[in-house]
Design an enzyme around this catalytic site. Structure first.
Site, mmCIF file in Angstrom:
data_model
loop_
_atom_site.group_PDB
_atom_site.id
_atom_site.type_symbol
_atom_site.label_atom_id
_atom_site.label_comp_id
_atom_site.label_asym_id
_atom_site.label_seq_id
_atom_site.Cartn_x
_atom_site.Cartn_y
_atom_site.Cartn_z
ATOM 1 N N GLU A 176 0.878 -1.261 0.047
ATOM 2 C CA GLU A 176 0.079 -0.180 -0.160
ATOM 3 C C GLU A 176 0.761 1.383 0.078
ATOM 4 O O GLU A 176 0.762 2.155 0.925
ATOM 5 C CB GLU A 176 -1.147 0.109 1.242
ATOM 6 C CG GLU A 176 -1.923 -1.315 1.039
ATOM 7 C CD GLU A 176 -2.989 -1.178 2.110
ATOM 8 O OE1 GLU A 176 -2.784 -1.195 3.005
ATOM 9 O OE2 GLU A 176 -4.004 -1.355 1.760
ATOM 10 N N GLU A 184 -4.471 -10.326 0.081
ATOM 11 C CA GLU A 184 -5.182 -10.357 1.497
ATOM 12 C C GLU A 184 -6.691 -10.669 1.120
ATOM 13 O O GLU A 184 -7.221 -10.134 -0.095
ATOM 14 C CB GLU A 184 -5.112 -8.959 2.003
ATOM 15 C CG GLU A 184 -3.912 -8.657 2.621
ATOM 16 C CD GLU A 184 -3.661 -7.515 2.956
ATOM 17 O OE1 GLU A 184 -4.652 -6.720 3.623
ATOM 18 O OE2 GLU A 184 -2.441 -6.714 3.059
#
Ligand code: GAL
Length: 986
Positions: free
Chosen positions: A418, A494
């Protein structure tokens, strides 16, 4: 040198705020557990002083003679905020300081550490390095008064040459650690901010001619069965692998027949690397990782990642983990059928990778990099898109690869997490490819996949994964990148956000992974709840989360989203995951009517055949085994299926249940380890399946008895064993047990998934439920009617301010000792929200503290998370039925229950049979109390046991981060009928 920051307006920034990765440290090198070169651990009790700002500090403490008698003591490795100095803080994405890279606030807790040590008498002298395994976030180091340098990059190792500075006795190591530095901008992972020297500090002797660097290249050619070994080394030396008969010069390669390394069969060959100054033990695993034909392949085969994201965390020690904990984590993962770990979001302690090599895990190792907090700022000034940060980024890439490149378990490098996109990431990728072309690259944050070899997403919903599986997903704009990405394998780096009760919907993901070769599995978020252990003033223990430490910015319990609780006991989510990802699928075979006569065994391993497993069957009637035996399953190759005959139909005692219904018969087929492995003993269960079986022959039982009519006698209304309040029609006693009447209930204490908002326009199911008043439903009794056969109670259940209601008809009948209730529910008005649950709620005596049931168990199960619920007879105390989610919420339901008995110590109590099967929940507090609690210690047992007999529950989903409840698991308000029979247990 002084630690004082420059005055405002100065153009230079102090070392902890400049963008550099530091200065003075040696180039990174591989970590290994030991060699014949001496090592000295410097861990232990150190002297410590905390200053609130950098300006408060001077460097006098670095002088060996400095008097630190007034300082406190601290355990190293450790975090000072967990040892009574300052406090931890939790934020998910927000930087807990004003964003002005690379500057950090004046309030910058700074820990000065001093450690005095002697060299052991046999210390060899000569060159040596001082090794720091990990320090958060910036350290400046002095030995015996001489400054060695400073570094950032919390979860990377840093070393300094110290040989000439060492003395036999009275060495003084001084380390200044700043909580905040420019490095903090690169370390915005979703976790606690925990400053300190949290990994080991060691002294390593580095004799002349010791290994400065070595790189083990050990590939496997699946077409020939040959492995090729080449070890490059500085300085050159020799490599021996006795069991393969190899004795090679470094850089010389040899090709020999080997057994390859896989996560399923982690074959390691012991070897040795010898240079003029050092002998290093090697553990060599031969394997080749490639992306080919659109698939991620190891040794020529597609692999399926049954993975978890693992942060390093311990509820007492933070990120200072010991090896026992690392091993326990891995053993638990292996025992739960997991085969992969993403080291989110930084390099783990390197000893963890040794264990992955040894026990068998596919590892995606991530660099210590996340700049998520810039997203809220439109990615303005994002360090990964600013060339001035490139040295720091490259340093992180280098320190990851160089330290851990010799682990066969590491099959991919991940640039970070991220960070958005930017040239800095491309520079890292380019360097990593050059240095280690043998491993594919992963990064999720760039949808174009320009720098990566796999297409990766987080939390994509099932429909999107299916489109990706079919290669029909929305492509990136650029045609070239679109074409390239379409050919890449797909992983969910994820998914299945395991926060609180959940996740739901794992089985549906697994089906997609097993259907579409391109979908190669993923990594559930995440392994462990990061709750910090705390004690109330009254001495009760609990786990704390964000906001419990007075943080001005925090993200509450979003840090508790793991498959295991902070104390590492498995949560129901882990049990569910184990069942969902089982590498052997056992289902009913045959076709047509009647119970199956065969069982289908699908081998879902990527490499292993079934020879390591022993299969057995049991024939069970209402959960009692009447016969069992071994099942002979032919050796079935990975990916293949076998169909095996079940034994001939058996006879077993039949009879009827207490309510007159017939018992059921089931086959349970189990696959267990035939022999012990490095991670579990022989007999450990790997997979199981249940199939309906022919019913027992004898289907007769005692007659239930003639119907009984309701009677009014004085103030009471009775019906068989039941006593009712004539005004409300509520049951007050049954079979001599005081009860507080069953009545309709739709509310549950919202789970974290229920509570999750996905933006201002969608505040989430719990908010919608509260708006609809489902937590404050009122009951009106419309009629209590007696007839010769039944007592009929009609109620209307509704919330203030709305005309939406549920009309409920309770039809009570009795026969002999049985009291039967049939419930009919009919919605009225307009219902715009699903119901959290639909069922009955009642209270019984607190002494009824034992529960026995026939149904799903032993753990909890909800509509979209009940694969692991096994049909059987189970027993528990009421207390042990509770799942202690760190933030209390709905929990503990046992699904598929046919009957349950609640008894007291003398064995007497109440039995409840349900048709159809129901969800059973029993606890010592009300739903309202559960809803109001913020920590487990807020719940105190009341006098009664609260029972929920639910006809239905709304699914769990994974909405706390990801998709909500799949349509088929939504509990829409609609007409419903269900029945319960109450009787005494004597
Ligand atoms: C992801 C992130 C993880 C964690 C997770 C939610 O966006 O990569 O670090 O924050 O969401 O728990």
């Amino acid at each position: 040198m002084s630690g004082t920051p420059p005055a405002p307006g100065r153009t230079t920034v102090p070392y902890h705020e400049d963008r550099s990765p530091g200065s003075g440290a040696l180039p990174p090198r591989p970590w290994y557990a030991g060699s014949d070169a001496a090592r000295l651990s410097l861990n232990g009790r150190w002297r410590f002083r905390l200053s609130p700002t950098v300006a408060d500090t001077d460097t006098a403490f670095t002088a060996p003679e400095f008097d630190d008698a007034g300082w406190s003591e601290l355990e190293v490795p450790g975090h000072w905020v967990l040892q009574g100095h300052g406090a931890p803080a939790y934020t998910n994405t927000a930087y807990p300081f004003p964003v002005d890279p690379p500057r950090v606030p004046d309030e910058n807790p700074t820990g000065d550490h001093r450690h005095r040590f002697d060299l052991p008498p046999n210390w060899p002298g000569g060159p040596a390095v001082l090794h720091f395994g990990g320090v958060e976030s910036c350290a400046r180091v002095w030995l015996n008064g001489t400054e060695l340098g400073h570094f950032k990059g919390s979860r990377s190792a840093h070393e300094f040459a110290v040989g000439p500075l060492l003395r036999p006795r009275g060495n003084v190591l001084a380390v200044r650690v700043h909580q905040w530095s420019s490095g903090s901008y690169l370390e915005d992972q979703d976790q606690w901010w925990l400053p300190g020297i949290f990994r080991e500090v060691e002294l390593h002797s580095r004799p002349e001619g010791a290994v400065a660097d070595h790189f083990v290249h050990a590939g496997y050619d699946h077409t020939t069965g040959l492995g090729t070994l080449r070890v490059s080394c500085d300085p050159p030396g020799r490599v021996t692998v006795p069991s393969l008969g190899l004795d090679l010069a470094t850089d010389e390669s040899a090709t020999v027949a080997v057994r390859p390394w896989t996560a399923e069969d982690p074959v390691l060959y012991d070897g040795e690397l010898v240079t003029p100054g050092e002998r290093i033990p090697l553990r060599i695993g031969f394997r080749t990782v490639r992306v080919a034909d659109g698939l991620l392949q190891v040794n020529g085969r597609r692999i399926l990642l049954r993975g978890v994201n693992r942060h390093e965390f311990d509820p007492h020690r933070g990120r200072a983990l010991d090896r026992g904990t690392m091993r326990r984590d891995l053993l638990m993962m292996k025992r739960h059928n997991l085969n992969a770990v993403r080291t989110s979001h930084y390099p783990p302690h390197p000893a963890f990778l040794d264990l992955c090599d040894e026990l068998g895990m596919w590892v995606v190792e991530e660099c210590d990099l996340e700049t998520h907090g810039f997203r809220a700022l439109g990615w303005r000034n994002n360090p990964v898109d600013d060339p001035r940060w490139e040295p720091a980024l490259l340093d992180r890439a280098r320190r990851t690869v160089e330290r851990d490149k010799n682990h066969p378990s590491v099959i991919m490098w991940s640039l970070g997490n991220e960070c958005g996109t930017g040239q800095g990431l491309s520079a890292m990728a380019a360097w990593m490819r050059r240095r280690d072309p043998s491993r594919p690259l992963h990064y999720e944050g760039d949808p174009s996949c320009a720098d990566t070899d796999v297409y990766s997403l987080m939390y994509a919903d099932h429909a999107e994964v299916e489109r990706i599986g079919r290669r029909t997903e929305e492509p990136p704009d650029d045609a070239e990148l679109a074409a390239r990405r379409r050919d890449l394998p797909f992983v969910l780096c994820e998914y299945g956000h395991a926060m609180g009760n959940g996740p739901g919907g794992l089985s549906e993901y697994q089906r997609l992974f097993e259907t579409y070769p391109r979908c190669q599995g993923g990594f559930v978020w995440e392994w462990l709840d990061h709750g910090l252990h705390r004690t109330t003033p009254q001495g009760a223990e609990f786990h704390a989360y964000g906001g419990d430490f007075g943080e001005e910015l925090h993200d509450a319990n979003f840090v508790c989203d793991g498959l295991v609780f902070p104390d590492r006991t498995p949560s129901p989510g882990l049990t569910e995951l184990k069942k969902v990802v089982e590498p052997v699928r056992i289902t009913e075979g045959g076709s047509g009517d009647g119970p199956p006569r065969t069982v289908v065994i699908r081998n879902l391993h990527d490499f292993a055949d079934l020879s390591g497993l022993a299969f057995s069957w049991a024939y069970e009637v209402d959960g009692v085994a009447h016969a069992s035996g071994t099942l002979t399953v032919p050796d079935t190759a990975a990916g293949a299926t076998a169909e095996v005959e079940l034994p001939p139909v058996l006879s077993a005692p039949g009879g009827t249940r207490a309510d007159g219904s017939y018992p059921e018969a089931w086959w349970t087929v189990r696959a267990v380890l035939a022999e012990g492995t490095a991670w579990a003993a022989a007999g450990h269960e790997v997979a199981w399946g249940q199939l309906p079986a022919p019913a027992p022959g004898d289907r007769t039982g005692p007659p239930v008895g003639p119907p009984v009519a309701p009677r009014r006698s004085g103030a009471d209304l009775t019906l068989g064993p039941g006593v009712f309040d004539p005004a409300t029609g509520l049951l007050t006693a049954v079979a001599g047990e005081a009860v507080h009447g069953p009545r309709l209930e739709v509310w549950r204490a919202p789970t974290d998934n229920d509570e999750a908002a996905s933006g201002p326009s969608d505040p989430g199911p719990a908010a919608a439920w509260r708006r609809a008043g489902l937590h404050r439903m009122r009951h009106r009794t419309d009629d209590v009617a007696l007839s010769p056969e039944a007592l009929t109670v009609r109620t209307r259940v509704a919330a203030a301010g709305t005309d939406a209601a549920l009309r409920v008809v309770h039809r009570w009948t009795a026969a002999a000792e049985l009291l039967r209730l049939e419930v009919t529910v009919e919605p009225e008005g307009e219902w715009h929200v699903p119901l959290p649950r639909l069922g009955l709620r009642m209270a019984v005596a607190g002494s009824l503290g034992r529960v026995r049931w026939y149904g799903g168990g032993p753990g909890e199960g909800y509509p979209d998370s009940r694969a692991a619920a096994r049909l059987g007879r189970w027993e528990s105390s009421v207390d042990a039925l509770q799942t202690p989610y760190v933030r209390p919420q709905e929990n503990g339901a046992r699904p598929g229950v046919r009957w349950a008995e609640l008894t007291r110590a003398d064995g007497t109590g109440l039995r409840i049979d349900g048709v159809p099967e129901f969800f059973l929940t029993a606890r010592r507090w009300t739903t309202e109390e559960l809803d109001a609690a913020r920590h487990t210690t807020d719940l105190t047992p009341g006098e009664r046991v609260r029972l929920h007999l639910d006809h239905a529950q709304h699914g769990l989903g994974s909405r706390s981060c990801g998709p909500g409840v799949l349509p088929r698991y939504r509990l829409t308000a609609g007409p419903a009928r269900f029945a319960f029979t109450f009787s005494a247990v004597r």
